[in-house]
Motif scaffolding. Structure first.
Motif, PDB file in Angstrom:
ATOM      1  N   ILE A  29       3.938   1.248 -55.136  1.00  0.00           N
ATOM      2  CA  ILE A  29       2.943   0.510 -54.338  1.00  0.00           C
ATOM      3  C   ILE A  29       1.533   0.781 -54.854  1.00  0.00           C
ATOM      4  O   ILE A  29       0.705  -0.143 -54.983  1.00  0.00           O
ATOM      5  N   THR A  30       1.234   2.043 -55.164  1.00  0.00           N
ATOM      6  CA  THR A  30      -0.089   2.397 -55.674  1.00  0.00           C
ATOM      7  C   THR A  30      -0.399   1.647 -56.960  1.00  0.00           C
ATOM      8  O   THR A  30      -1.449   1.001 -57.100  1.00  0.00           O
ATOM      9  N   ALA A  33      -0.723  -2.185 -56.567  1.00  0.00           N
ATOM     10  CA  ALA A  33      -2.010  -2.608 -56.013  1.00  0.00           C
ATOM     11  C   ALA A  33      -3.101  -2.582 -57.070  1.00  0.00           C
ATOM     12  O   ALA A  33      -3.896  -3.524 -57.203  1.00  0.00           O
ATOM     13  N   THR A 261      -8.396  -2.069 -52.971  1.00  0.00           N
ATOM     14  CA  THR A 261      -7.656  -1.229 -53.915  1.00  0.00           C
ATOM     15  C   THR A 261      -7.833   0.243 -53.594  1.00  0.00           C
ATOM     16  O   THR A 261      -6.863   1.017 -53.590  1.00  0.00           O
ATOM     17  N   THR A 263      -8.600   1.615 -50.761  1.00  0.00           N
ATOM     18  CA  THR A 263      -7.913   1.945 -49.515  1.00  0.00           C
ATOM     19  C   THR A 263      -6.430   2.180 -49.775  1.00  0.00           C
ATOM     20  O   THR A 263      -5.837   3.132 -49.248  1.00  0.00           O
ATOM     21  N   THR A 264      -5.831   1.306 -50.581  1.00  0.00           N
ATOM     22  CA  THR A 264      -4.418   1.483 -50.916  1.00  0.00           C
ATOM     23  C   THR A 264      -4.194   2.791 -51.656  1.00  0.00           C
ATOM     24  O   THR A 264      -3.222   3.513 -51.402  1.00  0.00           O
ATOM     25  N   ALA A 268      -1.736   5.533 -50.155  1.00  0.00           N
ATOM     26  CA  ALA A 268      -0.544   5.840 -50.945  1.00  0.00           C
ATOM     27  C   ALA A 268      -0.576   7.283 -51.439  1.00  0.00           C
ATOM     28  O   ALA A 268       0.472   7.920 -51.587  1.00  0.00           O
ATOM     29  N   ALA A 480      -4.967   2.870 -42.169  1.00  0.00           N
ATOM     30  CA  ALA A 480      -4.815   1.763 -43.117  1.00  0.00           C
ATOM     31  C   ALA A 480      -4.642   0.447 -42.381  1.00  0.00           C
ATOM     32  O   ALA A 480      -5.250  -0.571 -42.729  1.00  0.00           O
ATOM     33  N   PHE A 709      -4.718  -6.484 -49.406  1.00  0.00           N
ATOM     34  CA  PHE A 709      -4.523  -5.530 -48.323  1.00  0.00           C
ATOM     35  C   PHE A 709      -3.059  -5.463 -47.874  1.00  0.00           C
ATOM     36  O   PHE A 709      -2.685  -4.554 -47.132  1.00  0.00           O
ATOM     37  N   PHE A 711      -0.733  -4.618 -49.766  1.00  0.00           N
ATOM     38  CA  PHE A 711      -0.294  -3.351 -50.358  1.00  0.00           C
ATOM     39  C   PHE A 711      -0.704  -2.177 -49.482  1.00  0.00           C
ATOM     40  O   PHE A 711       0.024  -1.195 -49.358  1.00  0.00           O
ATOM     41  N   THR A 712      -1.880  -2.273 -48.871  1.00  0.00           N
ATOM     42  CA  THR A 712      -2.334  -1.202 -47.988  1.00  0.00           C
ATOM     43  C   THR A 712      -1.425  -1.096 -46.766  1.00  0.00           C
ATOM     44  O   THR A 712      -1.126   0.008 -46.302  1.00  0.00           O
ATOM     45  N   ALA A 715       1.689   0.639 -47.860  1.00  0.00           N
ATOM     46  CA  ALA A 715       1.417   2.066 -48.037  1.00  0.00           C
ATOM     47  C   ALA A 715       1.268   2.762 -46.691  1.00  0.00           C
ATOM     48  O   ALA A 715       1.727   3.901 -46.504  1.00  0.00           O
TER      49      ALA A 715
END
Length: 829
Positions: A29-30, A33, A261, A263-264, A268, A480, A709, A711-712, A715
Motif C-alpha cells: 500500500i505504501t 501510493a 501521499t 499521509t499514506t 502505513a 487517517a 486518499f 490508499f490512506t 492503510a
C-alpha cells in the motif's frame, strides 16, 4: 549452508505460513501510493503545463520590443518545435465617426499553437472555433468596435494605407488575458497584409513575439539554449510565469497530492511497525531453535537483513505494479480533462517507490527484527522467558529517521518538510503521553467498577506498553480516516469555494479619475455592487536601500525582467480581502507616513526584506519609502491585486488610472457594449477563459486527491487490523488462565467488548483532536484557506470509533474464547 540460501528458504517458509501477509500488505500500500502519485503527477504536470500554455497560445513565448532574430525561430524548427509569430502595436482607425485608438495584432497562419480562437460570423450568431487567424485581406474586430465606429460585418476599414474587409467578430483569443494593459479594443489581421499598411518601420513601437510549442523536454532544452542569448529588451515566459492565478491553482493541486501521499506514508508506517511487532513474536521460537543448533548472532543478523531486503524488493515491485495500475485508472477517470495524448510515464517513480519501500521497511521493521538475534537458546525449553525487548530509543530513532528522510524527499520543499517533521514528531510524542495518561486513568477506574467493566479496564491498564502500541495504532488509523474527512469536506471544499461561481470574470482597466464615480454608479445600476475600484500608478524600481537596481545583479531570469519593467503600484488604507500580512504591520489612516507593502513572492525574487527602503521612478521623479509589511496574495481569487502597495500619502498625488474586476453573468454580456458606448476610454477584459482553466484545475485536482486518499483509507484500516492482531499472543495465555479459574465465556466476551470499546473511544478522542488541529494547520499555514471547525467530526470520530473498534476487536478475538483452556495454555506456553 550460505546466508543467502537460508534467507530464501526462511522467506519462502514465512510466506507459506502467512506470517508476512500483514507486513506485505502495509508495504505494498505504501509503495503503491507513492508510485501512483509519482506516475500520475509526471503525466498530469505535463498536461497542466500544456493547458496552461493555452493562456499564452504556446508552450514558450519570446517577447521583444524590436524584431526578433530569425536564428531563434530557425533553431526552434531545427529542434523539431513548432513556431508562430505575432506583432502587436497601437494605431488609429479613421471612419466617418470619431477616430478610434485600437490595438492591432498581426498573426501568421500558424497562430495559435495552443488553445483556440473563437469568432462570430455576425452579432446574432453563436461563436465558433477558428483553426487559425484571419486570412489575407481580412480583419477581425472586437464587438465593442462595431457600435463605436458604427460599422458592421462586411464593411471595409482602412488600416494605414490598406483597406481590409471586416470578416468576423473576435470573441476570444488564447492569450487575450496575457496583459491587463491593452488599453484599446483589439483588431486582428494577417501578417501578409502588414507591409502594405506602412505602419511598421524600423523605429516603430511594437511588441514582437515568437511562440514555440512541442515536446516538453525539447522546449525546456530550447529555453536553456536561448536564455543566455536574450538581449536586454527580450524576455521568455511560460504560462505559469505569465499568469500567477493559474500557477497558484496548479501549485495547490500538487500540494494536496503530496499531502495525500505523505499521509499514506505516515499511516502505513504505523502498520509496518505493528506488523513487525507481531512478526517478532511469531519468530522468537524459530530463532531459539536455530540458536540451539549453533547459529551465531552474526549469521542471524545477516540472515535477517538479507531476508528483509529481499522481501522489501519483492513487495516494493508489487507495489509499483499496483501503483502503475492505479494511476492508469485515475488517468482514465480524468480522460475528459487530460485527453488521450498524455506522455507515457517515466521509470523514475519505480526507483522512488522501491527506495521508499526499503526505507520504510528498514526504519520501522529492522530494529525489532534485529532484536531476535539476542534470543537465548534457553527460550526453546522455557517459554516463560519471553522474547527480547527492543530498546525503545533505538526503535524511535530508526522510525523517526525513516519518517524524516521520506518527508524531506516527498515534500519537495525544505521549509515545508521541516514543519511537517516537527509536527509529526510532536504529534507522536503527544500521542504516547496522552495514551499513557488515559491508560493510567482507566487503571484508577478499575477499583471502582465490578464485573465485566473491571475485567475490561484491567486488561487495558495491565499492559501499558501494549496499550500504547494498540491505542496508538487505532488512533493513527482513525486519524487517517478523519483526515480524509477533513481534507475532503473542509479543505477541498474551502479550495473550491476560494474560486466561487461568482468570481470576477471581467476586468475594467484604463479608467480615468473623472470616470470613477460615474462608472461606479453605472455598475450599481446594473446590479454589480461588489466592484471596488483601485488606483494604479506605473513606476520602475530603481533602488533598494542605497543599491541601484540593475538587471545584471540578478542570476534569476525573472528577477532580471522585473528589474527592467515598470511595476503597477497602488495605495489604500486597508489591505485587500484576499491579502494576508505575514511580516510587519499595515499602516493605519490616510495620513500614515510614506511606506510600502510588498508581496512575498516578488520580495523573495528581488531580495527585498522588511525594513528595506525602496525607490520608484514615477512620472519623472523619485518616490521613496520603507517596506513595513510583507503580504501573501491569493492570486487565484481573480480579484484585483498588486505586487507593491503604498500608504495613501505616498502616491495619492501621482497621475493614476483605475482598475476594477467584477462578475458578469453570460446572459448579461450585452452590458459590455453599453459600457463601451458610455465609457469609450475604459477597456473591458474578459478573463473567462483563464477562470475556466483555473476552475478546471481545482475540480480535477479534488478528484485526484480523493482518489489518492483511497490508499490512506486502506492503510488506516490495515493499521487498525494490525493493532488488534498485535495483542493476540498475550490474550491467548490470559484467556486460558481466566477460563481455568472459572471465568465464563460470556463474561470474557463482555470484558473484551468493554476493553476494545474503551480503546476505540480513547483512540477516537485523540484522533479527533489531532485531525482538527492538523486541518487547521494545513488550512492556515500550507494552503492559506479558511477553516471552520466541524462538530460532526468529533461525533463520528469518538462514538463511531468506539463502536467500530469495539465490534471489530471483539469479533477478531472471539475465536480465542471457543478454544478449550488447555489448548490455549499449551499454545501460549
Amino acid at each position: 549452508m550460505s546466508a543467502w540460501r537460508i534467507s530464501l528458504r526462511l522467506l519462502r517458509r514465512d510466506w507459506r505460513s502467512g506470517e508476512l501477509y500483514l507486513l506485505a500488505a502495509a508495504l505494498v500500500i505504501t509503495v503503491a501510493a507513492v508510485t501512483a502519485v509519482g506516475f500520475f503527477t509526471d503525466r498530469v504536470e505535463a498536461t497542466m503545463e500544456r493547458q496552461g500554455s493555452e493562456l499564452i497560445a504556446s508552450d514558450l513565448a519570446i517577447q521583444s520590443s524590436t524584431p526578433l532574430p530569425e536564428t531563434l525561430a530557425d533553431e526552434a524548427k531545427t529542434r523539431g518545435l513548432s513556431t508562430a509569430q505575432t506583432l502587436e502595436f497601437r494605431s488609429v482607425l479613421v471612419t466617418d465617426q470619431t477616430p478610434q485608438l485600437v490595438n492591432i495584432k498581426a498573426v501568421d497562419s500558424a497562430y495559435p499553437l495552443r488553445g483556440e480562437l473563437r469568432i462570430r460570423a455576425n452579432a446574432d450568431t453563436q461563436d465558433a472555433p477558428a483553426p487559425q487567424g484571419p486570412p489575407a485581406g481580412e480583419v477581425w474586430l472586437e464587438s465593442r468596435l462595431l457600435p463605436l465606429l458604427q460599422i458592421q460585418i462586411g464593411d471595409r476599414i482602412k488600416i494605414g494605407e490598406t483597406p481590409l474587409r471586416i470578416g468576423a467578430i473576435l470573441t476570444r483569443e488564447p492569450d487575450e488575458g496575457r496583459s491587463f494593459f491593452n488599453i484599446a479594443p483589439r483588431v486582428m489581421m494577417n501578417t501578409a497584409d502588414l507591409k502594405a499598411t506602412g505602419l511598421i518601420g524600423p523605429a516603430s513601437r511594437a511588441t514582437h513575439r515568437l511562440l514555440i510549442a512541442g515536446d516538453a523536454e525539447a522546449v525546456a532544452r530550447y529555453r536553456d539554449w536561448i536564455e543566455p542569448r536574450l538581449a536586454a529588451n527580450m524576455s521568455a515566459e511560460s504560462a505559469s510565469e505569465a499568469r500567477p492565478e493559474f500557477a497558484s491553482a496548479v501549485e495547490r493541486a500538487a500540494r494536496f497530492l503530496h499531502l495525500a501521499t505523505l499521509t499514506t506514508l505516515l499511516v502505513a508506517g504505523a502498520a509496518i511497525a505493528l506488523a513487525s511487532h507481531r512478526l517478532v513474536e511469531r519468530q522468537t521460537d524459530a530463532v531459539a531453535i536455530m540458536r540451539c543448533l549453533g547459529a551465531p548472532r552474526r549469521l542471524l543478523t545477516r540472515i535477517f537483513l538479507l531476508r528483509l531486503v529481499l522481501f522489501g524488493l519483492i513487495a516494493s515491485l508489487v507495489g509499483c505494479l499496483f501503483g502503475w495500475l492505479a494511476q492508469a485508472g485515475l488517468v482514465g477517470a480524468l480522460s475528459d480533462w487530460l485527453g488521450e495524448d498524455l506522455p507515457p510515464a517515466s521509470a523514475a517513480p519505480i526507483v522512488t517507490g522501491v527506495a521508499t519501500g526499503l526505507i520504510c521497511l528498514l526504519g520501522f521493521a529492522l530494529p525489532p527484527l534485529l532484536q531476535l538475534t539476542r534470543v537465548t537458546p534457553l527460550r526453546a525449553l522455557r517459554r516463560d522467558i519471553g522474547g527480547p525487548k527492543a530498546p525503545a530509543a533505538l526503535a524511535l530513532v530508526a522510525a523517526g529517521g525513516a519518517l524524516a528522510l521520506l518527508i524531506l524527499w516527498q515534500a519537495q520543499d525544505l521549509s515545508l518538510a521541516w514543519k511537517l517533521i516537527a509536527g509529526v514528531m510532536g504529534a507522536l510524542v503527544t500521542l504516547v503521553l496522552s495514551v499513557l495518561l488515559l491508560v493510567r486513568l482507566a487503571g484508577r477506574l478499575t477499583g471502582r467498577v465490578r464485573g465485566i467493566w473491571r475485567l475490561g479496564l484491567a486488561a487495558l491498564a495491565r499492559r501499558p506498553s501494549g496499550a500504547v502500541l494498540q491505542i496508538g495504532g487505532f488512533g493513527i488509523g482513525i486519524l487517517a480516516l478523519l483526515l480524509l474527512a477533513v481534507v475532503r469536506l473542509d479543505l477541498l471544499h474551502a479550495w473550491q469555494d476560494s474560486l466561487p461561481t461568482d468570481a470576477p470574470n471581467y476586468f475594467l482597466i484604463n479608467i480615468q479619475p473623472e470616470e470613477v464615480e460615474p462608472l461606479r454608479d453605472f455598475l450599481a445600476e446594473a446590479g454589480i455592487e461588489r466592484a471596488p475600484i483601485y488606483p494604479m500608478i506605473r513606476g520602475r524600481l530603481t533602488r533598494i536601500n542605497a543599491h541601484e537596481v540593475e538587471p545584471s545583479d540578478y542570476e534569476d531570469p525573472r528577477a532580471e525582467r522585473l528589474a527592467t519593467r515598470e511595476f503597477n503600484l497602488s495605495y489604500g488604507t486597508e489591505p485587500q480581502p484576499d491579502n494576508r500580512i505575514v511580516a510587519g504591520n499595515w499602516w493605519s489612516g490616510e495620513e500614515a507616513p510614506p511606506q510600502f507593502s510588498v508581496e512575498t513572492g516578488i520580495a523573495e525574487t528581488l531580495g527585498i526584506a522588511l525594513g528595506d527602503r525602496l525607490t520608484f521612478w514615477i512620472s519623472g521623479h523619485a518616490v521613496s519609502g520603507p517596506v513595513t509589511s510583507l503580504r501573501e496574495v491569493q492570486w487565484d481569487s481573480f480579484n484585483v491585486n498588486f505586487f507593491v502597495t503604498a500608504s495613501p500619502v505616498l502616491l495619492r498625488d501621482e497621475a493614476a488610472t483605475y482598475i476594477t474586476s467584477f462578475h458578469l453573468a453570460h446572459e448579461n454580456e450585452g452590458l459590455v457594449a453599453e459600457l463601451s458606448r458610455r465609457f469609450p476610454s475604459v477597456t473591458p477584459l474578459d478573463v473567462d477563459a483563464i477562470l475556466g482553466q483555473v476552475r478546471q484545475v481545482i475540480d480535477r485536482g479534488v478528484l485526484a486527491v480523493e482518489y489518492v486518499f483511497a490508499f490512506t483509507i486502506l492503510a488506516g484500516l490495515l493499521v487498525m487490523y494490525a493493532g488488534i492482531q498485535a495483542s493476540l499472543e498475550d490474550r491467548r495465555a490470559e484467556h486460558g488462565i481466566l477460563r481455568t479459574l472459572g471465568t465464563g465465556r460470556r463474561a470474557l466476551l463482555g470484558s473484551l467488548a468493554v476493553e476494545f470499546t474503551a480503546a476505540g473511544l480513547l483512540a477516537g478522542l485523540l484522533a479527533s483532536i489531532f485531525a482538527e488541529a492538523t486541518g487547521w494547520l494545513l488550512a492556515e499555514q500550507l494552503f492559506e484557506l479558511e477553516f471552520s471547525f466541524n462538530p460532526w467530526l468529533w461525533v463520528v470520530g469518538v462514538l463511531g470509533s468506539g463502536l467500530a473498534i469495539g465490534l471489530a476487536g471483539t469479533l477478531a478475538t472471539y475465536p480465542l474464547l471457543i478454544r478449550p483452556p488447555l489448548q490455549s495454555l499449551r499454545q501460549a506456553g
